[in-house]
Design an enzyme around this catalytic site. Sequence first.
Site, PDB file in Angstrom:
ATOM      1  CE1 TYR A  12      -3.081  -2.975   0.375  1.00 22.28           C
ATOM      2  CE2 TYR A  12      -3.387  -2.432   2.688  1.00 22.28           C
ATOM      3  CZ  TYR A  12      -3.672  -3.237   1.604  1.00 22.28           C
ATOM      4  OH  TYR A  12      -4.547  -4.278   1.745  1.00 22.28           O
ATOM      5  CG  HIS A  51      -0.530  -8.423   0.415  1.00 25.78           C
ATOM      6  ND1 HIS A  51      -0.232  -7.078   0.450  1.00 25.78           N
ATOM      7  CD2 HIS A  51      -1.845  -8.499   0.109  1.00 25.78           C
ATOM      8  CE1 HIS A  51      -1.322  -6.381   0.179  1.00 25.78           C
ATOM      9  NE2 HIS A  51      -2.320  -7.222  -0.045  1.00 25.78           N
TER      10      HIS A  51
END
Length: 266
Positions: free
Chosen positions: A42, A100
């Site tokens: 992110y 992730h």
Amino acid sequence: MSPTDIPQPGFGTSGHKGDACTDAVVTAFETGYRHVDTAQMYDNERAVGRALEQADVDRDDVFLATKVHPSNLAHEDVIETTEESLERLGVEYVDLLYVHWPTDAYDPEETLPALDEVRDRGWTRHVGVSNFTIGLLDEAVEILESPLLANQVELHPRLQQDDLVSFSREHDVQTVAYCPIAKAEVNEIDALREIADARDATPVQIALAWHYERDGVVPIPKGTGEHVRENHEALEIDLSEDELERIDALDRGERLVDPDDAAWNR
């Protein structure tokens, strides 16, 4: 820690950047959120770290989660980049460290022992995975020495993933739901609008209330401004059995995130 110890709800930060991200997380803390979710992917860990510094909240009261980028999942890269994440966040540990996506450099025999090592070093209190299927989740449970706390997956009324949630619950793995309001598409679902109108609420709040009723599920909605507070207030809504059944019937298996596009920034 049992799965129910993950604070409900979480605050998602994907798509939030810079000062806007910091402001949103500070607002979330002021509203009552105590679970914040970020990721190397992110590119906002520093912004989240600044919010931790600015907010009037004790670090020990915050459940902080981040995720290792798919390209950083080789054993030594997990160790190195986790340390870098801690530096960006300005903390000595995170509460939950995820894989992730099980793609790119992911190798269960290399990646998962690295998570164990990070936990042994005290850099994370718990380990988790994200975007794992039942088969991959079962494999991870077998390989990990650490208890697997959570699997973060796309989950919303149009994609309810009942089999995966049930499997996770049976193995004491919490399901953390991203895209819990289907990128606001829940606002266009008639059943949710009808329930919301009857309760003087919003369709988003009804969708989140449905998540809160599901055993073993923690949604992590994003938001800014007043939406942060509205999302949190959904905790106060107790849906009836009939309303829950109406929402359960909305499942269409519709994904908004392409599982083959692991580079997509959620």
